[in-house]
Design a protein around this motif. Structure first.
Motif, short mmCIF file in Angstrom:
data_model
loop_
_atom_site.label_atom_id
_atom_site.label_comp_id
_atom_site.label_asym_id
_atom_site.label_seq_id
_atom_site.Cartn_x
_atom_site.Cartn_y
_atom_site.Cartn_z
N GLU A 44 -7.74 -9.70 5.79
CA GLU A 44 -7.32 -8.35 6.20
C GLU A 44 -6.86 -7.54 4.99
O GLU A 44 -7.21 -6.36 4.84
CB GLU A 44 -6.21 -8.44 7.23
CG GLU A 44 -6.66 -9.00 8.57
CD GLU A 44 -5.54 -8.98 9.60
OE1 GLU A 44 -4.47 -8.40 9.30
OE2 GLU A 44 -5.74 -9.54 10.70
N ALA A 45 -6.11 -8.17 4.11
CA ALA A 45 -5.63 -7.47 2.92
C ALA A 45 -6.81 -7.13 1.99
O ALA A 45 -6.84 -6.05 1.38
CB ALA A 45 -4.61 -8.32 2.17
N LEU A 46 -7.78 -8.02 1.89
CA LEU A 46 -8.95 -7.74 1.05
C LEU A 46 -9.72 -6.54 1.58
O LEU A 46 -10.16 -5.68 0.80
CB LEU A 46 -9.86 -8.96 0.97
CG LEU A 46 -11.02 -8.84 -0.02
CD1 LEU A 46 -10.49 -8.86 -1.46
CD2 LEU A 46 -12.04 -9.96 0.17
N ALA A 47 -9.88 -6.46 2.88
CA ALA A 47 -10.60 -5.34 3.48
C ALA A 47 -9.89 -4.02 3.21
O ALA A 47 -10.54 -2.98 3.07
CB ALA A 47 -10.76 -5.57 4.98
N ARG A 48 -8.56 -4.04 3.14
CA ARG A 48 -7.80 -2.82 2.84
C ARG A 48 -7.86 -2.47 1.35
O ARG A 48 -7.92 -1.29 0.99
CB ARG A 48 -6.33 -2.99 3.25
CG ARG A 48 -6.10 -3.10 4.74
CD ARG A 48 -4.62 -2.94 5.06
NE ARG A 48 -3.81 -3.95 4.38
CZ ARG A 48 -3.47 -5.12 4.91
NH1 ARG A 48 -3.91 -5.44 6.13
NH2 ARG A 48 -2.72 -5.97 4.25
N GLU A 49 -7.85 -3.48 0.51
CA GLU A 49 -7.69 -3.26 -0.93
C GLU A 49 -9.00 -2.98 -1.65
O GLU A 49 -9.03 -2.27 -2.66
CB GLU A 49 -7.01 -4.50 -1.55
CG GLU A 49 -6.73 -4.41 -3.02
CD GLU A 49 -5.58 -3.48 -3.37
OE1 GLU A 49 -5.29 -3.31 -4.56
OE2 GLU A 49 -4.95 -2.93 -2.43
N VAL A 50 -10.10 -3.51 -1.15
CA VAL A 50 -11.39 -3.40 -1.82
C VAL A 50 -12.35 -2.62 -0.93
O VAL A 50 -12.65 -3.03 0.19
CB VAL A 50 -11.96 -4.79 -2.17
CG1 VAL A 50 -13.32 -4.66 -2.86
CG2 VAL A 50 -10.99 -5.57 -3.05
N HIS A 51 -12.84 -1.49 -1.45
CA HIS A 51 -13.76 -0.64 -0.71
C HIS A 51 -15.15 -1.29 -0.68
O HIS A 51 -15.53 -2.02 -1.59
CB HIS A 51 -13.83 0.73 -1.39
CG HIS A 51 -14.54 1.78 -0.59
ND1 HIS A 51 -15.91 1.95 -0.65
CD2 HIS A 51 -14.08 2.70 0.29
CE1 HIS A 51 -16.25 2.94 0.15
NE2 HIS A 51 -15.18 3.41 0.73
N GLU A 52 -15.91 -1.00 0.36
CA GLU A 52 -17.24 -1.61 0.49
C GLU A 52 -18.19 -1.22 -0.64
O GLU A 52 -19.16 -1.93 -0.92
CB GLU A 52 -17.86 -1.24 1.83
CG GLU A 52 -18.15 0.24 2.02
CD GLU A 52 -18.84 0.54 3.34
OE1 GLU A 52 -19.24 1.70 3.54
OE2 GLU A 52 -18.99 -0.39 4.15
#
Length: 254
Positions: free
Chosen positions: A14-22
């Motif tokens: 969840e934190a990775l999805a918030r921190e790193v844009h697609e």
């Protein structure tokens, strides 16, 4: 978009999805899954063996009583070895599938000591590349990747021999940036302040840095280091951090 570095993800999806844009480029430096979080006392081992058994194992490991720790695990799975193995592998596989869902479309991955190389293969697809032992050009720089943990008494799945690690490192040749899971073997970078002891670092990586002097070396593995960054000659050495706790990707910048 930006190029970002994450190490020791340990299923912090969840934190990775918030921190790193697609549309970012992600450099992911190993220990993708959460086998055990010693602080929170959770993870795959706890789900399989239960918190009481894992707490006992953690205590024995901290006392360097590794054979006794392994004996605890053997007793817990006695008579149901196939069931326990299947459950463990199923949870590891599910963890990798969840990670794959949040990785950006340009991701370069190496594995760490807690990773399972055989099961991790399912996350790789076009755009998500396993670059262990390879050199990739990123933002005009030659970036070399060296994955794997070094041998310890734990003998976990992602550990490789020093000879394997050293051969991959030599095969890179001169590069501008090195990305490794383990740090160079320097006391200030390998000492874990919470565990109160030094962990394994690579003497070969330290020697490579002294000889080649890349501009940056990024790594992880040590969750609470004495120093997060320092210099060896002109080379800036950077621990990318324990992402599961920090929730912070660091910029790929010189």
């Amino acid at each position: 978009m930006a190029a970002k570095i994450v190490s020791d993800l340990h299923s912090g999806c969840e934190a990775l999805a918030r921190e790193v844009h697609e549309d970012d480029t992600l450099l992911l430096l190993g220990d993708l899954i959460n086998v055990i979080d010693y602080g929170a006392m959770d993870g795959i081992l706890v789900e399989v063996y239960g918190v009481d058994a894992v707490a006992q194992v953690v205590r024995l490991r901290a006392e360097r009583r590794f054979d006794e720790a392994r004996a605890v695990m053997r007793r817990r799975r006695e008579g149901r070895e196939e069931e326990v193995t299947a459950r463990f592998q199923g949870l590891v596989g599910e963890a990798y599938r969840q990670i794959a869902e949040v990785l950006p479309k340009r991701t370069y991955v190496i594995l760490g000591n807690v990773d399972n190389p055989a099961l991790a293969q399912q996350i790789f697809r076009p755009g998500i590349e396993h670059v262990d032992g390879q050199v990739v050009e990123i933002e005009g720089l030659r970036v070399g990747f060296v994955g794997g943990g070094l041998p310890t008494p734990l003998a976990v799945a992602g550990e490789i021999t020093e000879e394997e690690y050293d051969a991959k490192l030599r095969g890179l040749g001169p590069v501008d940036v090195v990305c490794s899971h383990v740090p160079p073997d320097l006391p200030e970078l390998t000492y874990d302040t919470v565990a109160g002891r030094r962990e394994r670092g690579s003497t070969a990586l330290a020697a490579y840095i002294r000889e080649v002097q890349p501009v940056r070396v990024f790594f992880g593995h040590i969750h609470q280091p004495l120093l997060s960054s320092t210099h060896l000659g002109r080379t800036h050495l950077v621990n990318a951090g324990y992402f599961r706790r920090t929730h912070r990707a660091i910029p790929f910048a010189l």
